[in-house]
Design an enzyme around this catalytic site. Sequence first.
Site, mmCIF file in Angstrom:
data_model
loop_
_atom_site.group_PDB
_atom_site.id
_atom_site.type_symbol
_atom_site.label_atom_id
_atom_site.label_comp_id
_atom_site.label_asym_id
_atom_site.label_seq_id
_atom_site.Cartn_x
_atom_site.Cartn_y
_atom_site.Cartn_z
ATOM 1 N N ASP A 206 73.436 -59.514 57.767
ATOM 2 C CA ASP A 206 73.794 -58.754 56.579
ATOM 3 C C ASP A 206 73.268 -57.319 56.679
ATOM 4 O O ASP A 206 72.129 -57.095 57.101
ATOM 5 C CB ASP A 206 73.141 -59.454 55.370
ATOM 6 N N GLU A 250 77.284 -56.965 60.289
ATOM 7 C CA GLU A 250 77.999 -56.246 59.239
ATOM 8 C C GLU A 250 77.578 -54.789 59.313
ATOM 9 O O GLU A 250 76.492 -54.416 58.880
ATOM 10 C CB GLU A 250 77.662 -56.802 57.851
HETATM 11 C C1 GLC Z 1 76.192 -57.176 52.154
HETATM 12 C C2 GLC Z 1 76.975 -58.365 51.643
HETATM 13 C C3 GLC Z 1 77.090 -58.272 50.139
HETATM 14 C C4 GLC Z 1 75.699 -58.226 49.543
HETATM 15 C C5 GLC Z 1 74.884 -57.088 50.155
HETATM 16 C C6 GLC Z 1 73.451 -57.190 49.787
HETATM 17 O O1 GLC Z 1 76.882 -55.994 52.005
HETATM 18 O O2 GLC Z 1 78.237 -58.428 52.252
HETATM 19 O O3 GLC Z 1 77.817 -59.333 49.611
HETATM 20 O O4 GLC Z 1 75.767 -58.033 48.168
HETATM 21 O O5 GLC Z 1 74.947 -57.111 51.555
HETATM 22 O O6 GLC Z 1 72.867 -58.293 50.434
#
Ligand code: GLC
Length: 561
Positions: A206, A250
């Site tokens: 994440d 991500e």
């Molecule tokens: C990432 C996730 C999202 C979450 C954020 C904080 O962007 O995809 O869903 O709210 O991180 O953890």
Amino acid sequence: MTTGRTSDLWWKNAVVYCLDVETFHDWDGDGRGDLTGLTERIDYLAGIGVSCLWLMPFQPSPNRDDGYDITDYYAVDPRLGTLGDFVALIRTAKDRGMRVIIDLVVNHTSDQHPWFKAARADPQSPFHDYYVWADEPPEADTSHKVVFPDQEDSIWTKDAKSGKWYLHNFYRHQPELNIANPAVRDEIAKIAGFWLQLGVDGFRVDAVPFLVDPRHSQSAAAAGLDPHDILRDLRAFISRRKGDAVLLGEVNLPAKGLRKFFGDEDADEVHMLFDFPLMQQMYLALARHDTRPLRRVLEKRPPIPEESQWAIFVRNHDELTLDQLTDAQRQEVFDAFGPDDDMQLFGRGLRRRLPPMLQGDEARIRMVYSLLFSLPGTPVLFYGEEIGMGENLAIPGRLSVRTPMQWSSDPGAGFSSAPAKKFVRPLPGGEYGPLAVNVADQRRDRSSMLNWMERVIRRRRETPEIGWGTFTLLETGSARSVLAHRCDWESSAVVALHNFDGAPVQVQVDLGDVDGVAEVVDLLDGSIPVQPLDGPVLDLALEGYGHRWFRLRGPGTRNPP
Ligand code: GLC
């Protein structure tokens, strides 16, 4: 590399399916999905050809960010089951040949995490330095940096208890962990090691750019820290523990910045990265009925090491972010696919799913998923896409697309036997509600989205040229409306055509090198019989929003039928 062919580097030819346990299938009847409910549906997922599950966070959490705010990294939220249920799930998935990756949310914890409670209570506590503190915010105005501008206007919040300010790029209830602290890095490795030991095959990491960014940290240790070393260390650690475990990052950055996260020549950072630039340009291309934005982003895609892979997606669990488009381009996509304020979020994205955005146009929806499965990379589906689920705009924010899975037209959509008021989230009604869109009905309808999806996934898995091969754009004489591309791997080639326009078109596809090609084989519906090839140009008709895949087959081929 041919050893093991398509089973080695499994992530290069996988079909990933993302789901939230809480909204997938409820077994104990409390209105909330659970691990046992999911385990009972593994055969369904194996049946449609999913080869890797991605589980959104399921650890204990106050659930103020749908589980992305964790209070215990070594447990299962009791509402969803137990560690025993988790292991039963993993075992079942393994038995069906399916891998499982889970979210690794270690950029921040919940403010209810015992570490943060200890950190606030006592600056002398060893946990104090687990977080990023400042006596005064280093910058006065950070409103342009907040990730969720609807709720926050600064990335620093003053903690009443300690009198100090702490960093949070996301919500204020998600204090940022201090990656510059070696104890935090050890803890992250321990968390990863724990879940690997329980059988997971890797992690969707994440918020990577935030996680590895030591600049915010006030500590001296941060000064000499290379963010990419942090990823290299994590990669080395998980690979030591489990050789074929993956990191899927991500990282929502433009292509040039993105590429760095794979690592250098050695491919020693994350194995896979979501292709956010591709996704965003694809929506622009769809809105314009013009392939050129997509073509340009594909041409600019940097080459990546053999072990690395792009993860491509049509929709994820968050807002469909369009933050890499210009204001004018974003407006075009908003106008086409989400004109009402209520359909938009954070001024940068849409909170809708694809089928309603395309007004239920089946040919066009299938064209988009055909692209997902034929563009080079590994496709990632979000649960419910296989049946064409819609969103529920009555649910606030990003949660509009995280409604319960629609299994049948029974009351409760086959998701849960609980009364609707106990549901974790309300189902949509109307033309995308469970009476109209559900698994049970679609299984019995040969022409349904679900059956089409199952066939296209089967074909994708049997077409390793796409995941492994080299990619070329082809000329068709209709560059604006038709995207034609070719993937070559181990003396085999696949060609795919996609019409972004609603009008039928006649194309002359210049196939490129056809040395040794004897036949053209239709890989999808077979409506075009196997044709002998007598030149490098394929002349054919494409329907409005039509799509086609072909294999260029030589004599004595050993390709799948
Ligand atoms: C990432 C996730 C999202 C979450 C954020 C904080 O962007 O995809 O869903 O709210 O991180 O953890």
